[in-house]
Design a protein around this motif. Sequence first.
Motif, PDB file in Angstrom:
ATOM      1  N   VAL A   1      40.368  19.212  75.660  1.00 51.24           N
ATOM      2  CA  VAL A   1      41.008  19.233  74.339  1.00 51.24           C
ATOM      3  C   VAL A   1      41.404  20.664  73.964  1.00 51.24           C
ATOM      4  CG1 VAL A   1      40.620  18.869  71.872  1.00 51.24           C
ATOM      5  CG2 VAL A   1      39.875  17.144  73.514  1.00 51.24           C
ATOM      6  N   LEU A   2      40.534  21.615  74.293  1.00 54.39           N
ATOM      7  CA  LEU A   2      40.780  23.021  73.955  1.00 54.39           C
ATOM      8  C   LEU A   2      42.042  23.557  74.616  1.00 54.39           C
ATOM      9  CD1 LEU A   2      39.561  25.567  72.534  1.00 54.39           C
ATOM     10  CD2 LEU A   2      38.422  26.067  74.708  1.00 54.39           C
ATOM     11  N   ILE A   3      42.309  23.131  75.848  1.00 54.93           N
ATOM     12  CA  ILE A   3      43.458  23.675  76.574  1.00 54.93           C
ATOM     13  C   ILE A   3      44.694  22.788  76.478  1.00 54.93           C
ATOM     14  CG2 ILE A   3      41.964  24.863  78.218  1.00 54.93           C
ATOM     15  CD1 ILE A   3      42.613  22.655  80.250  1.00 54.93           C
ATOM     16  N   LEU A   4      44.591  21.640  75.834  1.00 59.05           N
ATOM     17  CA  LEU A   4      45.697  20.687  75.847  1.00 59.05           C
ATOM     18  C   LEU A   4      46.969  21.260  75.224  1.00 59.05           C
ATOM     19  CD1 LEU A   4      46.475  17.879  76.740  1.00 59.05           C
ATOM     20  CD2 LEU A   4      45.738  17.007  74.520  1.00 59.05           C
ATOM     21  N   VAL A   5      46.873  21.763  74.002  1.00 55.11           N
ATOM     22  CA  VAL A   5      48.063  22.283  73.317  1.00 55.11           C
ATOM     23  C   VAL A   5      48.621  23.525  74.012  1.00 55.11           C
ATOM     24  CG1 VAL A   5      48.944  23.275  71.172  1.00 55.11           C
ATOM     25  CG2 VAL A   5      47.480  21.244  71.093  1.00 55.11           C
ATOM     26  N   PRO A   6      47.796  24.561  74.265  1.00 56.32           N
ATOM     27  CA  PRO A   6      48.365  25.723  74.961  1.00 56.32           C
ATOM     28  C   PRO A   6      48.825  25.397  76.371  1.00 56.32           C
ATOM     29  CG  PRO A   6      45.984  25.935  74.745  1.00 56.32           C
ATOM     30  CD  PRO A   6      46.388  24.800  73.869  1.00 56.32           C
ATOM     31  N   GLY A   7      48.154  24.457  77.041  1.00 54.58           N
ATOM     32  CA  GLY A   7      48.557  24.084  78.393  1.00 54.58           C
ATOM     33  C   GLY A   7      49.903  23.382  78.416  1.00 54.58           C
ATOM     34  N   VAL A   8      50.104  22.455  77.480  1.00 52.73           N
ATOM     35  CA  VAL A   8      51.393  21.752  77.388  1.00 52.73           C
ATOM     36  C   VAL A   8      52.497  22.724  77.000  1.00 52.73           C
ATOM     37  CG1 VAL A   8      52.685  20.017  76.077  1.00 52.73           C
ATOM     38  CG2 VAL A   8      50.391  19.489  76.920  1.00 52.73           C
ATOM     39  N   ALA A   9      52.194  23.624  76.068  1.00 51.22           N
ATOM     40  CA  ALA A   9      53.192  24.617  75.645  1.00 51.22           C
ATOM     41  C   ALA A   9      53.587  25.522  76.816  1.00 51.22           C
ATOM     42  CB  ALA A   9      52.636  25.454  74.501  1.00 51.22           C
TER      43      ALA A   9
ATOM     44  N   PRO B   1      26.165  27.001  74.811  1.00 53.07           N
ATOM     45  CA  PRO B   1      27.065  25.906  75.196  1.00 53.07           C
ATOM     46  C   PRO B   1      28.540  26.254  75.026  1.00 53.07           C
ATOM     47  CG  PRO B   1      25.185  25.033  73.989  1.00 53.07           C
ATOM     48  CD  PRO B   1      25.082  26.532  73.915  1.00 53.07           C
ATOM     49  N   LYS B   2      28.855  27.147  74.087  1.00 58.57           N
ATOM     50  CA  LYS B   2      30.261  27.567  73.914  1.00 58.57           C
ATOM     51  C   LYS B   2      30.786  28.207  75.190  1.00 58.57           C
ATOM     52  CE  LYS B   2      29.665  28.717  68.981  1.00 58.57           C
ATOM     53  NZ  LYS B   2      28.173  28.767  68.987  1.00 58.57           N
ATOM     54  N   ALA B   3      29.938  28.965  75.864  1.00 56.20           N
ATOM     55  CA  ALA B   3      30.354  29.625  77.101  1.00 56.20           C
ATOM     56  C   ALA B   3      30.629  28.608  78.199  1.00 56.20           C
ATOM     57  CB  ALA B   3      29.276  30.614  77.551  1.00 56.20           C
ATOM     58  N   VAL B   4      29.866  27.519  78.217  1.00 56.14           N
ATOM     59  CA  VAL B   4      30.098  26.458  79.207  1.00 56.14           C
ATOM     60  C   VAL B   4      31.486  25.857  78.998  1.00 56.14           C
ATOM     61  CG1 VAL B   4      29.212  24.338  80.211  1.00 56.14           C
ATOM     62  CG2 VAL B   4      27.626  25.949  79.151  1.00 56.14           C
ATOM     63  N   VAL B   5      31.821  25.559  77.745  1.00 62.69           N
ATOM     64  CA  VAL B   5      33.132  24.992  77.427  1.00 62.69           C
ATOM     65  C   VAL B   5      34.239  25.981  77.778  1.00 62.69           C
ATOM     66  CG1 VAL B   5      34.618  24.140  75.568  1.00 62.69           C
ATOM     67  CG2 VAL B   5      32.193  23.515  75.608  1.00 62.69           C
ATOM     68  N   LEU B   6      34.050  27.243  77.433  1.00 63.91           N
ATOM     69  CA  LEU B   6      35.069  28.257  77.703  1.00 63.91           C
ATOM     70  C   LEU B   6      35.315  28.417  79.196  1.00 63.91           C
ATOM     71  CD1 LEU B   6      36.937  30.527  76.734  1.00 63.91           C
ATOM     72  CD2 LEU B   6      34.958  32.073  76.799  1.00 63.91           C
ATOM     73  N   ALA B   7      34.246  28.536  79.977  1.00 69.91           N
ATOM     74  CA  ALA B   7      34.399  28.702  81.423  1.00 69.91           C
ATOM     75  C   ALA B   7      35.087  27.487  82.044  1.00 69.91           C
ATOM     76  CB  ALA B   7      33.027  28.922  82.064  1.00 69.91           C
ATOM     77  N   SER B   8      34.690  26.301  81.620  1.00 72.52           N
ATOM     78  CA  SER B   8      35.305  25.079  82.151  1.00 72.52           C
ATOM     79  C   SER B   8      36.779  25.011  81.777  1.00 72.52           C
ATOM     80  CB  SER B   8      34.568  23.849  81.604  1.00 72.52           C
ATOM     81  OG  SER B   8      33.212  23.851  82.001  1.00 72.52           O
ATOM     82  N   ALA B   9      37.111  25.411  80.557  1.00 80.49           N
ATOM     83  CA  ALA B   9      38.501  25.380  80.104  1.00 80.49           C
ATOM     84  C   ALA B   9      39.365  26.338  80.912  1.00 80.49           C
ATOM     85  CB  ALA B   9      38.572  25.735  78.620  1.00 80.49           C
ATOM     86  N   VAL B  10      38.873  27.530  81.162  1.00 78.76           N
ATOM     87  CA  VAL B  10      39.633  28.523  81.921  1.00 78.76           C
ATOM     88  C   VAL B  10      39.891  28.041  83.347  1.00 78.76           C
ATOM     89  CG1 VAL B  10      39.551  30.844  82.915  1.00 78.76           C
ATOM     90  CG2 VAL B  10      38.888  30.486  80.533  1.00 78.76           C
ATOM     91  N   MET B  11      38.888  27.446  83.970  1.00 80.21           N
ATOM     92  CA  MET B  11      39.032  26.985  85.346  1.00 80.21           C
ATOM     93  C   MET B  11      39.934  25.755  85.447  1.00 80.21           C
ATOM     94  SD  MET B  11      37.461  29.213  87.076  1.00 80.21           S
ATOM     95  CE  MET B  11      37.646  28.377  88.658  1.00 80.21           C
TER      96      MET B  11
END
Length: 225
Positions: free
Chosen positions: A21-29, A89-99
Motif C-alpha cells: 500500500v505504501l508504494i502503490l501510489v508512488p510506484g504507479v506514478a 516494525p516501521k523499519a520492517v515495512v520500510l525495508a520491505s517496501a524499498v525491496m
Amino acid sequence: MDQGLTGLVLFTVAVAALSTVLILVPGVAAAYALARWKGPGRGVVETLLALPLVLPPTAVGLVLLELLARDSALGRLLDALGVEVVFTPKAVVLASAVMAFPLLVRSARAGFEEVDPRLVAVARTLGDTRTRAFFRVTLPLAWRGVLTGALLAFSRALGEFGATVLVAGNIPGSTQTLSLAIFQRTQVGQDAEALKLAGVSVVLAFGAMYVTEVVTRRRGARGLV
C-alpha cells in the motif's frame, strides 16, 4: 496453527500488505512517468529504480540504516518529530517496501506501455483533463499490469530478509517475520520448525501468485467477449 505461528503469519502478511500500500501510489506514478517519458535520462532513472533488484539486500539495508541513523539529516528530523524507525516494525515495512518497489514499477510500466495513446487523445478531445483521462482511460486499460505489479510486490515483501535484518533486526514479537524466524530456527538447530515455517511461506507466496493469474485471466477473457 499454534498461537505463536499465527501471530508470526499475521504480522508477516500485515507487513507485506502495508508495504505494498505504501508504494502503490508512488510506484504507479513512477511507472506512468517512465512509460510516457521519451526524453534523455530515462535509462538512468530506470536503472536507479531497479537497483534494489540487483544489489545484495544487505547493501540496501545498510544504506537505509545510514539514512536513518541519528546523526543523519533524516535521522535528526525523525528524532525531532519523535518518530523512531530503526529496529521497530516501521523499519520492517520500510525495508520491505524499498525491496518490492522495483517489481511494482516494472510491471505497471509494462501495463501503461500497452495502452494506445490514441485512446487517451480521444478522451482529451472530448473534454477530459489529463488527470481525468488517466483515471477514466489509461488506468482502467493498464489495470492488469498494475495488479500484477502489486501482487508481485506483496510476494516479494513476504520473503524479504536481508534489508530487514539490518535495519529492523530480528526481534521476536516485534520485528520478526517468517523469513527471519526461519533463519533464527536454523541457527539454533530447530530445522523441523524452520521447515514448517518455510512451508507456510510457500503457501502464502503461492496464494498471492495464483490470485494474480486467476484475476488476470478472467478479466482478459471478459475483454474478448
